[in-house]
Design a protein around this motif. Structure first.
Motif, short mmCIF file in Angstrom:
data_model
loop_
_atom_site.label_atom_id
_atom_site.label_comp_id
_atom_site.label_asym_id
_atom_site.label_seq_id
_atom_site.Cartn_x
_atom_site.Cartn_y
_atom_site.Cartn_z
N VAL A 1 0.91 -1.30 -0.31
CA VAL A 1 0.04 -0.15 -0.37
C VAL A 1 0.82 1.11 0.31
O VAL A 1 0.55 2.32 -0.66
CB VAL A 1 -0.77 -0.06 1.07
CG1 VAL A 1 -1.24 1.41 1.44
CG2 VAL A 1 -2.28 -1.45 0.94
N GLY A 2 1.52 1.03 0.85
CA GLY A 2 3.00 2.49 0.74
C GLY A 2 3.07 3.11 -0.68
O GLY A 2 3.14 3.73 -1.02
N ALA A 3 3.62 1.61 -1.67
CA ALA A 3 3.94 2.19 -2.65
C ALA A 3 3.16 2.73 -3.83
O ALA A 3 3.49 3.97 -4.33
CB ALA A 3 5.02 0.43 -2.93
N ILE A 4 2.09 2.01 -3.47
CA ILE A 4 1.20 2.39 -4.37
C ILE A 4 0.70 3.81 -4.00
O ILE A 4 0.77 4.73 -4.62
CB ILE A 4 -0.83 1.46 -4.32
CG1 ILE A 4 -0.15 0.11 -5.03
CG2 ILE A 4 -1.90 1.68 -4.74
CD1 ILE A 4 -1.56 -0.71 -4.96
N SER A 5 0.07 4.16 -2.77
CA SER A 5 0.45 5.79 -2.32
C SER A 5 1.46 6.33 -2.62
O SER A 5 0.82 7.20 -3.53
CB SER A 5 0.18 6.11 -0.87
OG SER A 5 0.39 6.93 -0.16
N SER A 6 2.29 6.16 -3.07
CA SER A 6 4.01 7.18 -3.27
C SER A 6 3.68 7.07 -4.71
O SER A 6 3.86 8.31 -5.44
CB SER A 6 4.91 6.59 -3.58
OG SER A 6 5.11 6.42 -2.04
N VAL A 7 3.11 6.27 -5.48
CA VAL A 7 2.88 6.30 -6.84
C VAL A 7 1.56 7.24 -7.18
O VAL A 7 1.26 7.89 -8.41
CB VAL A 7 3.28 5.08 -7.59
CG1 VAL A 7 2.36 4.64 -8.79
CG2 VAL A 7 3.97 3.75 -7.17
N SER A 8 0.55 6.82 -6.65
CA SER A 8 -0.53 8.09 -6.28
C SER A 8 -0.35 9.61 -7.11
O SER A 8 -0.92 9.64 -7.59
CB SER A 8 -1.91 7.28 -5.70
OG SER A 8 -1.78 5.77 -6.69
N LYS A 9 -0.05 10.11 -4.67
CA LYS A 9 0.89 11.34 -5.14
C LYS A 9 1.14 11.80 -6.65
O LYS A 9 0.73 12.70 -7.21
CB LYS A 9 1.54 10.88 -4.43
CG LYS A 9 0.79 11.56 -3.02
CD LYS A 9 1.76 11.03 -1.50
CE LYS A 9 0.78 11.02 -0.03
NZ LYS A 9 1.60 11.03 0.47
N VAL A 10 1.91 11.30 -7.16
CA VAL A 10 3.36 11.72 -7.76
C VAL A 10 2.14 11.79 -9.56
O VAL A 10 1.98 12.58 -9.74
CB VAL A 10 3.89 11.15 -8.80
CG1 VAL A 10 5.15 10.96 -9.69
CG2 VAL A 10 4.64 11.17 -7.23
N LEU A 11 1.33 10.62 -9.74
CA LEU A 11 0.52 11.10 -11.52
C LEU A 11 -0.42 11.19 -10.84
O LEU A 11 -1.07 11.49 -11.28
CB LEU A 11 0.71 8.57 -11.85
CG LEU A 11 1.33 7.74 -11.59
CD1 LEU A 11 0.96 6.61 -12.26
CD2 LEU A 11 2.17 8.89 -13.18
N GLY A 12 -1.36 11.02 -9.48
CA GLY A 12 -2.39 11.73 -9.88
C GLY A 12 -2.18 13.31 -9.70
O GLY A 12 -3.02 13.77 -10.45
N ILE A 13 -1.82 13.65 -9.92
CA ILE A 13 -1.08 15.52 -9.26
C ILE A 13 -1.10 15.33 -10.84
O ILE A 13 -1.04 16.27 -11.24
CB ILE A 13 0.42 15.64 -8.47
CG1 ILE A 13 -0.22 16.01 -7.10
CG2 ILE A 13 0.38 17.29 -8.88
CD1 ILE A 13 0.59 16.19 -6.49
N ALA A 14 -0.51 14.85 -11.57
CA ALA A 14 0.45 15.11 -13.45
C ALA A 14 -1.16 14.54 -13.60
O ALA A 14 -1.66 15.75 -14.72
CB ALA A 14 0.79 14.19 -13.28
#
Length: 356
Positions: free
Chosen positions: A251-264
């Motif tokens: 979940v931690g990895a998904i959260s990090s990726v989601s923050k970056v891609l989500g903002i993009a």
């Protein structure tokens, strides 16, 4: 008159439900800063449910009495893409029942209704996808001039599956049903994302190298922001849903990726929103913006942008997001009222039931 209404009942009518149903979701995200939004959200929830029922009656009657017209519309290079709006509307109502339905029906019943709507809507999305896209592939009557952002509706319909499914997963945590919903949601997200990339390239090519579509399709330009806005929502919901499935997901990895891609993804939606406004001003200045049922395409994409703003704010907590969300809610309410009045006038004088 009644026969005319049924015969010419456009498949795009359910864009009204989509646009009405997404407003309470937006309002719920901003209710902490504007308390009366909670009551307003309930009003729009009831209204979207009633409108869905009212529209479904002539829609289903048309299938039994005017099948030739249905087949004609399915093969139409523009109208065909609007058939999935009934499935999208069903899925949007599922979210409404999850968010607001318990205020009227209790949590357990609202959840059951949401699950049923999710199943029906998902089947509808896949069914229309398997009908419309093959018809498009084998058609000899479609050319590049027919391309418009209404073609994004099939990709968006698959993406919405993931939004609703990932919303349901926490309610069925670590169960076979929850795990299955999770997998179906990711499948929908994958189909929608790649369809968006394929269709987007075609439509963008048309806008660059050919004249713009007829003025009454100007509103479809706004649909261009919907896929990335919905992908942002999916990424945020994926973080929460991953905690409740039996697949040992980091979940931690998904959260990090989601923050970056989500903002993009959110950033692209904002950029496209501004581009859409510039194009809209062009149409207004040239006085080439006649009212059409397609005007409801203005609202849902802006609503999706609002929901994505509230969603990404849950991950990054950027204070300006909530200000932007409040601004979008004001725009949504004003546009819904304006277009709603125009539509009622069109119903009264019968212009919205003219042959399309």
């Amino acid at each position: 008159m009644e026969k005319k209404v049924i015969k010419n009942f456009s498949p795009s009518w359910f864009a009204v439900v989509m646009s009405t149903g997404i407003i309470p979701i937006d309002l719920c995200l901003a209710k902490s800063s504007v308390p009366f939004y909670s009551t307003l959200a309930k009003i729009f929830f009831v209204l979207s449910t009633l409108v869905f029922v009212a529209l479904f009656i002539p829609w289903i009657i048309r299938f039994f009495t005017n099948m030739d017209e249905i087949k004609k519309d399915l093969r139409h290079p523009v109208l065909g893409s609007f058939f999935p709006t009934v499935a999208i509307a069903t899925l949007i109502l599922a979210i409404d029942f999850l968010r607001i339905g318990e205020s009227f029906l209790g949590k357990e019943l609202a959840l059951k209704i949401a699950l049923i709507l999710f199943v029906i809507g998902t089947i509808g999305v896949f069914l229309f996808g398997f009908i419309i896209l093959p018809l498009t592939y084998i058609s000899d009557n479609i050319n590049l001039q027919h391309a418009n952002f209404g073609w994004f509706i099939p990709p968006v319909s698959h993406l919405i599956i993931a939004v609703v499914g990932l919303d349901l997963v926490p309610h069925y945590k670590n169960t076979v049903l929850g795990n299955n919903i999770f997998i179906i949601s990711l499948i929908g997200a994958g189909i929608g994302m790649f369809l968006y990339l394929f269709v987007g390239a075609i439509v963008y090519h048309r806008y660059i190298y050919h004249e713009m579509p007829m003025p009454k399709l100007a509103s479809t330009f706004f649909i261009g922001m919907s896929p990335t806005a919905i992908l942002t929502i999916i990424l945020v919901k994926l973080v929460a849903a991953s905690k409740f499935v039996s697949y040992n997901i980091n979940v931690g990895a998904i959260s990090s990726v989601s923050k970056v891609l989500g903002i993009a993804f959110w950033g692209f939606s904002i950029w496209w929103f501004i581009i859409s406004l510039i194009v809209l001003v062009h149409h207004i200045k040239s006085k080439q913006l006649p009212y059409a049922l397609s005007w409801w395409a203005f609202i849902f994409p802006i609503g999706a942008l609002g929901v994505s703003t509230g969603a990404i704010n849950k991950l990054v907590h950027f204070k300006y997001f909530i200000y932007f969300l409040n601004g979008i809610d004001i725009v949504l309410l004003a546009m819904w009222l304006f277009i709603g009045i125009k539509t009622i006038k069109g119903i009264v004088n019968g212009t919205v039931f003219e042959a399309h």
